[in-house]
Write an enzyme that holds these catalytic residues in place. Structure first.
Site, mmCIF file in Angstrom:
data_model
loop_
_atom_site.group_PDB
_atom_site.id
_atom_site.type_symbol
_atom_site.label_atom_id
_atom_site.label_comp_id
_atom_site.label_asym_id
_atom_site.label_seq_id
_atom_site.Cartn_x
_atom_site.Cartn_y
_atom_site.Cartn_z
ATOM 1 N N GLY A 262 -20.304 74.311 25.182
ATOM 2 C CA GLY A 262 -20.859 74.313 26.332
ATOM 3 C C GLY A 262 -20.900 75.239 27.320
ATOM 4 O O GLY A 262 -19.676 76.479 27.358
ATOM 5 N N CYS A 269 -12.215 69.401 41.036
ATOM 6 C CA CYS A 269 -11.176 69.991 40.557
ATOM 7 C C CYS A 269 -10.476 70.674 39.711
ATOM 8 O O CYS A 269 -9.682 71.429 40.314
ATOM 9 C CB CYS A 269 -10.994 68.054 39.697
ATOM 10 S SG CYS A 269 -10.456 66.726 40.750
HETATM 11 C C1 UDX Z 1 -11.187 65.793 35.861
HETATM 12 C C2 UDX Z 1 -10.096 65.083 34.934
HETATM 13 O O1 UDX Z 1 -10.328 64.231 34.111
HETATM 14 C C3 UDX Z 1 -9.403 64.269 36.030
HETATM 15 O O2 UDX Z 1 -8.391 63.382 35.101
HETATM 16 C C4 UDX Z 1 -8.658 64.828 37.506
HETATM 17 O O3 UDX Z 1 -8.365 63.496 38.315
HETATM 18 C C5 UDX Z 1 -9.885 65.492 37.997
HETATM 19 O O4 UDX Z 1 -10.653 66.416 37.258
HETATM 20 P P1 UDX Z 1 -13.288 65.304 36.684
HETATM 21 O O5 UDX Z 1 -13.700 66.489 36.979
HETATM 22 O O6 UDX Z 1 -13.998 64.032 37.472
HETATM 23 O O7 UDX Z 1 -12.041 64.533 35.766
HETATM 24 O O8 UDX Z 1 -14.605 66.045 35.705
HETATM 25 P P2 UDX Z 1 -14.255 65.415 33.393
HETATM 26 O O9 UDX Z 1 -15.122 64.333 32.690
HETATM 27 O O10 UDX Z 1 -13.170 65.470 33.507
HETATM 28 O O11 UDX Z 1 -15.138 66.913 33.141
HETATM 29 C C6 UDX Z 1 -14.856 67.994 33.660
HETATM 30 C C7 UDX Z 1 -15.154 69.123 33.390
HETATM 31 O O12 UDX Z 1 -15.120 69.752 32.091
HETATM 32 C C8 UDX Z 1 -17.290 69.099 34.014
HETATM 33 O O13 UDX Z 1 -17.659 69.803 34.206
HETATM 34 C C9 UDX Z 1 -17.118 68.674 31.980
HETATM 35 O O14 UDX Z 1 -18.597 69.258 31.539
HETATM 36 C C10 UDX Z 1 -16.762 69.904 31.466
HETATM 37 N N1 UDX Z 1 -16.072 69.321 30.004
HETATM 38 C C11 UDX Z 1 -15.692 67.958 29.694
HETATM 39 C C12 UDX Z 1 -16.712 69.813 28.745
HETATM 40 O O15 UDX Z 1 -17.134 71.119 29.062
HETATM 41 N N2 UDX Z 1 -16.140 69.647 27.602
HETATM 42 C C13 UDX Z 1 -15.427 68.636 27.615
HETATM 43 O O16 UDX Z 1 -15.206 68.588 26.289
HETATM 44 C C14 UDX Z 1 -14.973 68.147 28.404
#
Ligand code: UDX
Length: 450
Positions: A262, A269
């Site tokens: 996507g 982070c």
């Molecule tokens: C992340 C890490 O997961 C966490 O362990 C760390 O402490 C901080 O950074 P976070 O930024 O809260 O956490 O979000 P996360 O749920 O990891 O998602 C990050 C991004 O990746 C989001 O924009 C999400 O939409 C995207 N994502 C996630 C995807 O595009 N595809 C996926 O399969 C999973």
């Protein structure tokens, strides 16, 4: 006989997402906690039970723990430092203006302020994400100012926004970067309730502890960009990246998590951490080791312009005056965080092309408006899609995923939708007469299989 040291009193420095969660959860686990921040507005809000940001479940837990009297907030650094034996530093390490490196000014300031005031027999525990080598540098800084009983440790935090409470109370693992058995003992006491429940702990040196966090985020970002790179190949061949991801996920060695194609990753982070890692690797003379992270970043950013291309496919090459409903602004659902949010970036790109963009996010409208005041904001899904030429799903909030395509179809000018998160039921949209496009999927996707 129980030889466990008494429960330490805790100070938490910085009350953003990380610090507020740490303070509330530690108090919930039974510790006495005093949290300090330089921002009086934040401290006033927290002290009166109001969270300055959206995080499911944390607001209730904040109220509950305040009521126990174990959790207090202050802007008085002297009071906070005098109170605690274990000091958790939870301040931000954003990307520097004008470079990829991490901006360490808040971490440095917190350690300097602590070192100046702290009494002997205290442990200063960094939780912020920092470039490897920072803890060693801070150890030297603390040693110059504070007494010999004051030690530095690093205990990286892995919480995800939206799941901050669960991730803090039930972490996959704890990582203790320590320089002595005494520091390890103090951290074990600080996390005793979690260790009692069997949470695994890895005891390491400072550098390894710092690197675990950066490596974990680099791996996660790489996994997302891998599947999004496959989406680019799918777009060139008529293959379907969602089916591809699903087929890959059955291989246990690959796994299905973080393999959702996507619009890619954003937030406070992953993007800045992979950039800071490359900057640090360059300083260390090992830039080749992580140069792939540049590609990870570029693949991720290309998804945003590709989404704009899909709008052009539906609405024609000239986007001037095209009415676009942008559903979502937060970088992911269940968060009001718009830092480096792919959703808002797409809205901005469309606006720059002359489209008339109306944004709606269930929780992040206010933050989005602060970041991009030129965009229009709607107060509801219905208002956002009203008379829209194209609807874009940019953040997969449950409200959007469960919306009825027929109900929405009555409101729009044209039944055209770009699913930036491959989150919608294609068959239902097609059955309701919508033209559907998704990243990495052929235009006719869903027709043959529905
Ligand atoms: C992340 C890490 O997961 C966490 O362990 C760390 O402490 C901080 O950074 P976070 O930024 O809260 O956490 O979000 P996360 O749920 O990891 O998602 C990050 C991004 O990746 C989001 O924009 C999400 O939409 C995207 N994502 C996630 C995807 O595009 N595809 C996926 O399969 C999973």
């Amino acid at each position: 006989m129980n030889h466990r040291p008494p429960a330490p009193r805790m100070t938490v420095i910085g009350t953003g997402y990380l610090g507020a969660t740490q303070a509330v959860c530690m108090a919930h686990l039974g510790f006495e906690v005093l949290a300090v921040d330089v921002d009086p507005a934040k401290i006033d809000a927290l002290a009166s039970g109001r969270l300055p940001f959206y995080e499911p479940g944390l607001d209730t837990l904040l109220g509950d723990t305040l009521a126990t009297g174990r959790l207090r907030f202050t802007t008085d650094f002297d009071e906070a430092v005098a109170f605690g034996e274990v000091h958790f530093v939870c301040v931000g390490t954003p990307q520097s203006a004008g470079s990829d490196a991490a901006d360490l000014r808040y971490v440095d300031a917190a350690f300097t302020e602590l070192a100046r005031r702290v009494a002997c027999d205290a442990l200063i525990v960094g939780k912020s994400t920092v470039p490897v080598g920072t803890a060693q540098r801070l150890t030297a800084l603390v040693a110059e100012v504070a007494g010999p009983g004051v030690e530095v440790a690093w205990n990286p935090e892995f919480l995800r926004e939206g799941f901050a409470v669960a991730d803090t109370l039930h972490p996959d693992r704890l990582v203790f970067g320590v320089q002595s058995a005494r520091a390890e003992g103090m951290l074990r006491a600080a996390y005793a309730p979690l260790l009692d429940e069997g949470v695994p702990v890895i005891v390491a040196d400072l550098a390894t502890a710092e690197l675990v966090k950066v490596a974990a985020n680099s791996f996660l970002a790489t996994k997302i960009s891998f599947i999004n790179a496959m989406a680019e190949v799918c777009e060139a061949t008529g293959a379907d990246v969602s089916l591809l991801a699903s087929a890959l996920s059955y291989d246990d060695r690959i796994g299905g998590r973080f393999l959702k194609p996507g619009l890619g990753f954003g937030g406070g982070c992953l993007p800045k951490d992979i950039r800071a890692f490359r900057a640090r690797a360059e300083e260390l003379g090992v830039s080749a080791a992580v140069s792939f992270l540049h590609e990870v970043d570029q693949i991720n950013l290309r998804r945003r312009s590709r989404t704009v291309d899909l709008v052009r496919e539906l609405a024609g090459p000239d986007l001037r005056g095209v009415r676009v409903a942008a559903l979502g602004a937060a970088f992911k659902p269940d968060s009001d965080d718009v830092r480096d949010a792919p959703a808002l970036d797409v809205a901005r790109l469309l606006y720059l092309e002359g489209a008339s963009v109306v944004v709606y996010d269930p929780k992040a409208n206010a933050n989005a408006h602060r970041a991009y005041p030129d965009l229009d904001y709607a107060a509801s899904l219905a208002e956002a899609v009203n008379e829209a030429d194209v609807v874009l799903l940019l953040t997969e909030w449950a409200e959007f995923v469960s919306a009825d395509p027929d109900d929405m179809g009555v409101l729009v000018a044209h039944r055209r939708i770009v699913d930036g998160r491959s989150a919608l039921d294609v068959a239902r949209y097609r059955a309701a007469g919508w033209e559907y496009r998704a990243l990495g999927r052929p235009a006719g996707v869903g027709v043959a299989r529905s």
